[in-house]
Design a protein around this motif. Sequence first.
Motif, PDB file in Angstrom:
ATOM      1  N   VAL A 315      42.786  34.342  63.302  1.00 25.74           N
ATOM      2  CA  VAL A 315      42.460  34.108  61.900  1.00 25.74           C
ATOM      3  C   VAL A 315      43.427  33.063  61.348  1.00 25.74           C
ATOM      4  O   VAL A 315      44.635  33.158  61.547  1.00 25.74           O
ATOM      5  N   LYS A 316      42.876  32.054  60.678  1.00 25.45           N
ATOM      6  CA  LYS A 316      43.718  30.972  60.171  1.00 25.45           C
ATOM      7  C   LYS A 316      44.106  31.195  58.706  1.00 25.45           C
ATOM      8  O   LYS A 316      45.163  30.756  58.259  1.00 25.45           O
ATOM      9  N   SER A 317      43.229  31.825  57.944  1.00 22.74           N
ATOM     10  CA  SER A 317      43.531  32.056  56.532  1.00 22.74           C
ATOM     11  C   SER A 317      42.741  33.264  56.033  1.00 22.74           C
ATOM     12  O   SER A 317      41.739  33.666  56.643  1.00 22.74           O
ATOM     13  N   ILE A 318      43.229  33.823  54.924  1.00 22.79           N
ATOM     14  CA  ILE A 318      42.559  34.966  54.298  1.00 22.79           C
ATOM     15  C   ILE A 318      42.397  34.644  52.818  1.00 22.79           C
ATOM     16  O   ILE A 318      43.383  34.406  52.114  1.00 22.79           O
ATOM     17  N   ALA A 319      41.158  34.611  52.364  1.00 18.73           N
ATOM     18  CA  ALA A 319      40.876  34.317  50.959  1.00 18.73           C
ATOM     19  C   ALA A 319      40.460  35.593  50.244  1.00 18.73           C
ATOM     20  O   ALA A 319      39.909  36.512  50.855  1.00 18.73           O
ATOM     21  N   VAL A 320      40.722  35.640  48.957  1.00 16.25           N
ATOM     22  CA  VAL A 320      40.323  36.804  48.169  1.00 16.25           C
ATOM     23  C   VAL A 320      39.755  36.353  46.835  1.00 16.25           C
ATOM     24  O   VAL A 320      40.300  35.475  46.174  1.00 16.25           O
ATOM     25  N   LYS A 321      38.617  36.914  46.480  1.00 16.75           N
ATOM     26  CA  LYS A 321      38.032  36.750  45.144  1.00 16.75           C
ATOM     27  C   LYS A 321      38.086  38.105  44.463  1.00 16.75           C
ATOM     28  O   LYS A 321      37.605  39.096  45.017  1.00 16.75           O
ATOM     29  N   GLN A 322      38.645  38.141  43.264  1.00 15.57           N
ATOM     30  CA  GLN A 322      38.776  39.413  42.561  1.00 15.57           C
ATOM     31  C   GLN A 322      37.918  39.460  41.296  1.00 15.57           C
ATOM     32  O   GLN A 322      37.438  38.434  40.818  1.00 15.57           O
ATOM     33  N   LYS A 323      37.754  40.672  40.797  1.00 19.91           N
ATOM     34  CA  LYS A 323      37.029  40.938  39.556  1.00 19.91           C
ATOM     35  C   LYS A 323      35.619  40.352  39.590  1.00 19.91           C
ATOM     36  O   LYS A 323      35.165  39.695  38.654  1.00 19.91           O
ATOM     37  N   ILE A 324      34.932  40.601  40.683  1.00 20.18           N
ATOM     38  CA  ILE A 324      33.558  40.131  40.839  1.00 20.18           C
ATOM     39  C   ILE A 324      32.598  41.222  40.369  1.00 20.18           C
ATOM     40  O   ILE A 324      32.637  42.345  40.879  1.00 20.18           O
ATOM     41  N   PRO A 325      31.736  40.935  39.396  1.00 16.07           N
ATOM     42  CA  PRO A 325      30.725  41.928  39.014  1.00 16.07           C
ATOM     43  C   PRO A 325      29.719  42.099  40.149  1.00 16.07           C
ATOM     44  O   PRO A 325      29.114  41.126  40.604  1.00 16.07           O
ATOM     45  N   LEU A 397      26.911  49.256  38.514  1.00 16.63           N
ATOM     46  CA  LEU A 397      27.751  48.078  38.285  1.00 16.63           C
ATOM     47  C   LEU A 397      29.200  48.433  38.579  1.00 16.63           C
ATOM     48  O   LEU A 397      29.715  49.441  38.106  1.00 16.63           O
ATOM     49  N   SER A 398      29.854  47.593  39.356  1.00 12.75           N
ATOM     50  CA  SER A 398      31.279  47.779  39.631  1.00 12.75           C
ATOM     51  C   SER A 398      31.954  46.418  39.672  1.00 12.75           C
ATOM     52  O   SER A 398      31.292  45.382  39.821  1.00 12.75           O
ATOM     53  N   HIS A 399      33.266  46.402  39.510  1.00 18.16           N
ATOM     54  CA  HIS A 399      34.023  45.171  39.687  1.00 18.16           C
ATOM     55  C   HIS A 399      34.790  45.286  40.994  1.00 18.16           C
ATOM     56  O   HIS A 399      35.630  46.189  41.152  1.00 18.16           O
ATOM     57  N   SER A 400      34.479  44.405  41.910  1.00 22.03           N
ATOM     58  CA  SER A 400      34.997  44.498  43.267  1.00 22.03           C
ATOM     59  C   SER A 400      35.740  43.227  43.645  1.00 22.03           C
ATOM     60  O   SER A 400      35.884  42.304  42.839  1.00 22.03           O
ATOM     61  N   ALA A 401      36.205  43.200  44.874  1.00 22.89           N
ATOM     62  CA  ALA A 401      36.863  42.006  45.419  1.00 22.89           C
ATOM     63  C   ALA A 401      36.263  41.724  46.785  1.00 22.89           C
ATOM     64  O   ALA A 401      35.858  42.638  47.511  1.00 22.89           O
ATOM     65  N   SER A 441      33.652  38.770  56.043  1.00 24.51           N
ATOM     66  CA  SER A 441      33.960  39.173  54.670  1.00 24.51           C
ATOM     67  C   SER A 441      33.812  40.676  54.468  1.00 24.51           C
ATOM     68  O   SER A 441      32.921  41.309  55.048  1.00 24.51           O
ATOM     69  N   PHE A 442      34.687  41.206  53.602  1.00 27.26           N
ATOM     70  CA  PHE A 442      34.644  42.609  53.228  1.00 27.26           C
ATOM     71  C   PHE A 442      34.576  42.717  51.712  1.00 27.26           C
ATOM     72  O   PHE A 442      35.296  42.019  51.011  1.00 27.26           O
ATOM     73  N   LEU A 443      33.734  43.597  51.241  1.00 31.20           N
ATOM     74  CA  LEU A 443      33.696  43.919  49.820  1.00 31.20           C
ATOM     75  C   LEU A 443      34.484  45.205  49.635  1.00 31.20           C
ATOM     76  O   LEU A 443      34.149  46.241  50.220  1.00 31.20           O
ATOM     77  N   VAL A 444      35.552  45.136  48.853  1.00 33.30           N
ATOM     78  CA  VAL A 444      36.450  46.281  48.704  1.00 33.30           C
ATOM     79  C   VAL A 444      36.691  46.555  47.227  1.00 33.30           C
ATOM     80  O   VAL A 444      36.366  45.740  46.364  1.00 33.30           O
ATOM     81  N   SER A 445      37.301  47.678  46.953  1.00 35.09           N
ATOM     82  CA  SER A 445      37.677  48.002  45.585  1.00 35.09           C
ATOM     83  C   SER A 445      38.674  46.976  45.067  1.00 35.09           C
ATOM     84  O   SER A 445      39.619  46.606  45.764  1.00 35.09           O
ATOM     85  N   ASP A 446      38.465  46.529  43.840  1.00 33.15           N
ATOM     86  CA  ASP A 446      39.363  45.522  43.275  1.00 33.15           C
ATOM     87  C   ASP A 446      40.794  46.050  43.165  1.00 33.15           C
ATOM     88  O   ASP A 446      41.757  45.308  43.332  1.00 33.15           O
TER      89      ASP A 446
END
Length: 462
Positions: A315-325, A397-401, A441-446
Amino acid sequence: MTQDNQRPSWVVLKFGGSSVSSLDDWNNIVQIVSDNLQQGFRVAVVHSAFKNVTNRLEQLAQLAAKSEHQELLAELKDYHQTMASQLQLESSLLTPWLDSLETSAKKVAEHGVLTSKLRAELVAYGELLSSTLGAAFLEQQLSSDKKTQWLDARKLFVSEVEVNSNVNDQYLNAVCHPRPDHELSQQWADSYDVVLTQGFIASNEAGETVLLGREGSDTSASYVAALLEAKKLEIWTDVAGMFTTDPNKLSEAKKLEQISYAQAFEMAEAGAKVLHPRCLSTVMPYHIPVEIKNTHQPLEAGTLINGDEKDSRWVKSIAVKQKIPVMTLLLGRRGQQPETLQKVFTVFNELELGCELLASTKESLVMAVETSNSIHGEDILNELSVKLAEMCRSVLLSHSAIITLVGCQSSQALWHLLQIDAELPDQWLLLSHTSSDQHLSFLVSDDDALDILKLLHGHLIQ
């Protein structure tokens, strides 16, 4: 057509808001431009709005719809006039744009409703104001034999209406498709040493102002690079490159010296904010290398992005997007019937919202909602839930990462995950990969996102 070695050599320099907001920044920019001129390049500068101005203009637009904008409008005028003073420029340079900004705000107030068209027109003034001062400062500071020319990006780039795009996207997330124009490149090179234009803005076929989406100045820079078929594109920002993860979220992040277009695109798509993914898809066909550098430390090596791609087992990098509806739609027995899916996507389109299908089963859909380019506030999500509930058995509806592993095949990344000798969270909400097989990609709890990021970075990044 002229031969390659007879064409003018252009370098495109993009400076973000954090790179253009002080006299020290501009002294650095003058030196960077001068260094490129000394190397024999013609220089095209793509200029963002001053730091935080775009956000304040967005707020101004909302307030203008309620006729409550006068105080913020006065603050914005004062701020830009102060910037002119810091750069030792006449504030009268700004008068036409400031007057026009006031007229646009008044137009929103009279209309009483903030439309996509009015929002685009008003928010564009950030780039128009800042770039006017930037061009004047360069003209003042560069040697007298160097000619600098300010250009209106709305005259250079005309958006094209994408299939199935809604009105919101047409004005606030517009797309252009520039092609190399060797005649224009030569024309500019014969007349100017430096051209300066705006990021983030363009026009449509009707001549109206449109925006290229948030962080769209990277995209503008790639458009200019493609138009000129530039030798290189440099993205100047407040960090010295792309990192194994966001250094603002994890201090252990390591800078990447070189990555491929494909890897950088995956990182940008997954949430690495240093670069917009559209930037890469524009320059890649013309093999224009991209380098990301730090305006505040211009001598420090950055990250080079080009066509060199080496197979990696790590793995070269790990990105994260937070507070996604995230919407989970339980569709019931009828499941994913064509008419049901059509109704679901029609609702998104009517509310002028974007969406990304993350996962699906026979009776459910998991969808991320895109609100960053919407004219609406957070309450639009409640309206969306109500409308979707009319056709679904249940809407959650949830806010995830979303955490994304980039740099090796997804099967290899999954193998590395299974070797981690540590306690992982019990609930991984989603596991997915793209057809390119270059990310997982993983969808996890924010709430768990940063802890998971730290754990994965410690075990997976070599």
